[in-house]
Design a protein around this motif. Sequence first.
Motif, PDB file in Angstrom:
ATOM      1  N   ASP A 188       0.977  -1.294  -0.151  1.00 38.92           N
ATOM      2  CA  ASP A 188       0.266   0.020  -0.069  1.00 38.92           C
ATOM      3  C   ASP A 188       0.975   1.071  -0.087  1.00 38.92           C
ATOM      4  O   ASP A 188       0.686   2.270   0.924  1.00 38.92           O
ATOM      5  N   LEU A 237      -1.000  -2.406  -4.414  1.00 41.05           N
ATOM      6  CA  LEU A 237      -1.289  -3.286  -3.177  1.00 41.05           C
ATOM      7  C   LEU A 237      -0.140  -3.831  -3.105  1.00 41.05           C
ATOM      8  O   LEU A 237       0.756  -3.911  -1.365  1.00 41.05           O
ATOM      9  N   ALA A 278      -2.887  -5.017   5.049  1.00 36.15           N
ATOM     10  CA  ALA A 278      -3.618  -3.996   3.591  1.00 36.15           C
ATOM     11  C   ALA A 278      -4.196  -4.933   2.791  1.00 36.15           C
ATOM     12  O   ALA A 278      -5.796  -3.521   2.158  1.00 36.15           O
TER      13      ALA A 278
END
Length: 283
Positions: A188, A237, A278
């Motif tokens: 992230d 991500l 995350a």
Amino acid sequence: MDVAVLTFSGLPQLEPFDSPLLPALRELGLDARPVIWDDPAVDWRTVRAAVVRSTWDSHLRRDTFVAWAEKVGKLTRLFNPAETLRWNTHKLYLRELEAKGVPVTPTVWVARGATLDVDALMRERGWDAVVLKPAVSAGALKTHILPRAEARAATALVAELATGCEVMVQPYLRAFETEGERSYIFFDGALSHAVHRPPTLKSAPRGFSEPRAFTPEDRAELRLAESVMEAMARPLLYARVDVATDNEGRTRLQEVEVTEPCLFLSLDAGAPGRLARAIAAKL
């Protein structure tokens, strides 16, 4: 299913370095399972999120993989997104990052179907050895190291490789033999951990054989990795920024992996939990 952690048939339980992600997700109360990315039996509408991980045959069928990602991305949350996977599975992205000011290992790009006089190039640039590789590749597939004495063979090999794809011609970085590469791993957008890696190409000399975690202390190098993340300017991500020392002692971007890189979760005790949280935050 909450999270499909995507792999391929050759690694049905994920790559061992990254398998700790599954228990970390389950500790958060999520139903997380390894799933073969191209399994026709999967109904992606029943999956809350799909996370690309050990899909290590994707480069062998790039067009199929990208088309699959575009389809699945319309049925569930796909990480990283299909557009990012398309961008990252062809190494021309390096030219885009270089245009934004990122110091990339010097690269001569050979168009598909074209040729290159490697001997003339090496004399012009003062390169003692070159690395040749297709622009669509992974795991050192069809990657070759040739010294100047074999420049004629390198020229022929470039022509052969270029029949199927664009080709990259780079100087061989001698620091690979002692330092390998440094990988900065982000979740992230935030740095999670860093890993020293030996050369991917098995024929390359190596000063160490296994990847190992390290604490980043070179602020300039860390800033380079962060600048790569900024230059990509896309929500990710996960990302792995690979850097190495060139033959003049400068740090250069080798690759940025946002498709299916090994994230070496088992080398950092907190990494599986950080990635799991995350993912959970996106559900």
